[in-house]
Design a protein around this motif. Structure first.
Motif, PDB file in Angstrom:
ATOM      1  N   GLY A  99       0.813  -1.227   0.000  1.00  0.00           N
ATOM      2  CA  GLY A  99       0.000   0.000   0.000  1.00  0.00           C
ATOM      3  C   GLY A  99       0.839   1.265   0.000  1.00  0.00           C
ATOM      4  N   MET A 100       1.834   1.311  -0.896  1.00  0.00           N
ATOM      5  CA  MET A 100       2.778   2.434  -0.927  1.00  0.00           C
ATOM      6  C   MET A 100       2.274   3.537  -1.865  1.00  0.00           C
ATOM      7  N   GLY A 101       3.125   4.564  -2.020  1.00  0.00           N
ATOM      8  CA  GLY A 101       2.860   5.609  -3.017  1.00  0.00           C
ATOM      9  C   GLY A 101       1.808   6.598  -2.555  1.00  0.00           C
ATOM     10  N   ASP A 102       1.834   6.962  -1.260  1.00  0.00           N
ATOM     11  CA  ASP A 102       0.922   7.986  -0.767  1.00  0.00           C
ATOM     12  C   ASP A 102      -0.531   7.643  -1.084  1.00  0.00           C
ATOM     13  N   LEU A 103      -0.883   6.391  -0.828  1.00  0.00           N
ATOM     14  CA  LEU A 103      -2.183   5.873  -1.251  1.00  0.00           C
ATOM     15  C   LEU A 103      -3.361   6.641  -0.635  1.00  0.00           C
ATOM     16  N   ALA A 104      -3.211   7.078   0.625  1.00  0.00           N
ATOM     17  CA  ALA A 104      -4.325   7.783   1.270  1.00  0.00           C
ATOM     18  C   ALA A 104      -4.637   9.091   0.532  1.00  0.00           C
ATOM     19  N   HIS A 117       0.299  10.647 -13.515  1.00  0.00           N
ATOM     20  CA  HIS A 117      -0.166  11.901 -12.901  1.00  0.00           C
ATOM     21  C   HIS A 117       0.173  11.784 -11.432  1.00  0.00           C
ATOM     22  N   GLU A 118       1.030  12.664 -10.940  1.00  0.00           N
ATOM     23  CA  GLU A 118       1.529  12.443  -9.579  1.00  0.00           C
ATOM     24  C   GLU A 118       0.754  13.202  -8.508  1.00  0.00           C
ATOM     25  N   HIS A 119       0.063  14.264  -8.899  1.00  0.00           N
ATOM     26  CA  HIS A 119      -0.638  15.041  -7.877  1.00  0.00           C
ATOM     27  C   HIS A 119      -2.043  14.470  -7.675  1.00  0.00           C
ATOM     28  N   GLY A 132      -7.199  12.552  -9.721  1.00  0.00           N
ATOM     29  CA  GLY A 132      -8.661  12.529  -9.637  1.00  0.00           C
ATOM     30  C   GLY A 132      -9.304  13.071 -10.902  1.00  0.00           C
ATOM     31  N   ARG A 133      -8.766  14.192 -11.391  1.00  0.00           N
ATOM     32  CA  ARG A 133      -9.325  14.810 -12.606  1.00  0.00           C
ATOM     33  C   ARG A 133      -9.217  13.842 -13.787  1.00  0.00           C
ATOM     34  N   LEU A 192      -7.238  -3.220 -18.393  1.00  0.00           N
ATOM     35  CA  LEU A 192      -7.629  -2.146 -17.478  1.00  0.00           C
ATOM     36  C   LEU A 192      -6.721  -0.925 -17.651  1.00  0.00           C
ATOM     37  N   PRO A 193      -7.278   0.218 -18.125  1.00  0.00           N
ATOM     38  CA  PRO A 193      -6.468   1.435 -18.255  1.00  0.00           C
ATOM     39  C   PRO A 193      -5.913   1.892 -16.905  1.00  0.00           C
ATOM     40  N   CYS A 194      -4.712   2.474 -16.909  1.00  0.00           N
ATOM     41  CA  CYS A 194      -4.015   2.799 -15.654  1.00  0.00           C
ATOM     42  C   CYS A 194      -3.662   4.274 -15.556  1.00  0.00           C
ATOM     43  N   VAL A 195      -3.995   4.894 -14.431  1.00  0.00           N
ATOM     44  CA  VAL A 195      -3.373   6.166 -14.067  1.00  0.00           C
ATOM     45  C   VAL A 195      -2.245   5.803 -13.106  1.00  0.00           C
ATOM     46  N   LEU A 196      -1.002   6.084 -13.475  1.00  0.00           N
ATOM     47  CA  LEU A 196       0.121   5.777 -12.594  1.00  0.00           C
ATOM     48  C   LEU A 196       0.345   6.989 -11.690  1.00  0.00           C
TER      49      LEU A 196
END
Ligand code: UDP
Length: 396
Positions: free
Chosen positions: A227-232, A340-342, A347-348, A312-316
């Motif tokens: 659950g890494m990568g600033d998941l929250a 998209h890191e932010h 979300g957008r 499944l398309p991915c937003v990394l």
């Protein structure tokens, strides 16, 4: 009478979830394709060595992976000729004897397969010592990275080096392997993913079976096994963007073994029109991927290969410097996702994609075109040739 089964020993460590996952996928494939002929075991060489600091590698990796700058320094230092040399000398000096014991442990292996970047040189030398000076036990590497890889994956002394992509085939040759040593198949993934969506019912049925809303557009957010990568923050960004969509949407967050993130998300309030399911480690990721329209994930190789197989398309949302950087290019070049890191931008993007079903469908097809669902069975067959010689699969 049937000869006794031959033993394949996989060398791995839980530095990230991907090495064990690939080894288990290959073990499952080999034991089901060659019942009674091949049996496999897995050894976490670092932990089983009981030698400090190697035995702390899984915890050290988790600590560093949460601090990308520290990880970048460690990764890059280890990739320099001096860093690589120090690593090999230290490993031989501190772990050599234990590695020889672990590689000779009964039942003694007839073939050794490394699925870890730091287990080529030391393991090859330990095997050679066990074999009386010259290695006779077959040894293969299966690279479990996708679009970029640490140079220590590639050792000219192996019998075969399996790579998942064109890019890594080039790296292998650049690092001195001969073309006949390099076998390009794909990344090993669990059997549940081999048939892609065909292995599941309709999307609506899968959602219902998971207790989800059958018809709401659905985003799945994951961060690897830990659950890494600033998941929250990522989950909050996606939920807020989905909240601005008309109608109902759905967000499933799989926190893996990260209890802190799970507790944080469990305590939050969500927009009224977004159904949010927060989960810990799930053992049926293929169903959650099968239920989703879009995936948000850090650029983990296993997750990306699985998403490709499921169309499944991915937003990394992030990548670990070094070994995960090339995974972003892998996805973008194949046309099934973008970085998209932010959190707001993630979300957008999720919202925009969900609102353009035709574009999403095109990306889903691009994902399937990039997938290598047969990789695991193909590698298992190749490895079987190494260990069995001319004996062939009884069924596939
Ligand atoms: N995974 C899983 N259940 C979870 C979270 C993750 O089975 O709750 C699996 C996921 O399907 C993938 C692996 O863990 O096979 C994560 O591998 P990846 O290479 O993406 O990231 P890593 O954890 O190695 O950094």
């Amino acid at each position: 009478a049937q000869p006794p089964p031959r033993r394949v020993r996989f060398l791995f460590s839980d530095t990230g979830g991907g090495h064990r996952a690939s080894a288990l996928a290959l073990q499952g494939a080999m034991e089901s394709m060659y019942p009674g002929q091949i049996e496999c075991d897995l050894v976490d060489l670092f932990v089983a060595s009981k030698v400090w600091p190697f035995c702390e590698a899984p915890a050290a990796y988790r600590w560093m992976a949460a601090r990308p700058i520290v990880w970048k320094l460690f990764f890059e230092a280890g990739a320099t000729p001096l860093g690589a040399w120090i690593n090999e000398v230290l490993t031989d000096m501190l772990c050599g004897r234990r590695y020889r014991e672990l590689l000779a442990a009964r039942p003694r292996p007839d073939c050794v397969v490394s699925v870890h970047p730091l287990m080529q040189g030391p393991a090859l030398r330990a095997l050679a010592a066990n074999d009386g000076g010259t290695r006779t036990t077959p040894f293969a590497t299966v690279v479990t990275d996708l679009g970029s890889a640490h140079p220590k994956w590639f050792h000219a002394g192996v019998d075969a080096c399996f790579v998942p992509s064109d890019v890594l085939a080039h790296v292998a040759l650049r690092e001195g392997l001969r073309p006949e040593q390099v076998v390009q198949r794909g990344l090993p993934i669990r059997k549940a993913f081999w048939r892609g969506r065909a292995g599941l019912g309709s999307k609506a049925d899968v959602r219902l079976s998971l207790g989800l809303d059958a018809n709401a557009p659905t985003c799945l957010a994951v961060g690897g096994g830990d659950g890494m990568g600033d998941l929250a923050a990522v989950a909050v960004g996606v939920a807020e963007a989905l909240g601005r969509r008309p109608g109902r949407s759905q967000l499933v967050v799989v926190c893996g073994r990260n209890e802190a993130v799970q507790a944080d998300l469990d305590a939050r309030a969500w927009p009224d029109n977004v159904r949010v399911a927060v989960l810990g480690f799930v053992s049926d990721m293929e169903r959650y991927m099968g239920a989703a329209d879009v995936l948000v994930s850090k650029a983990g190789p296993g997750t990306i290969a699985e998403a490709a197989a499921m169309g499944l398309p991915c937003v990394l949302s992030s990548f670990l410097p070094g070994q995960e950087a090339g995974n972003v290019d892998f996805v973008a070049d194949a046309g099934f996702g973008a970085l998209h890191e932010h959190p707001a931008s993630i979300g957008r993007t999720v919202r925009e994609w969900l609102d353009k079903p035709a574009q999403l469908e095109g990306m889903a097809e691009a994902a399937l075109a990039a997938a290598r669902p047969d990789a695991t069975a193909d590698i298992a067959r190749d490895l079987a040739k190494l260990v069995l010689g001319t004996r062939t699969a009884s069924h596939v």
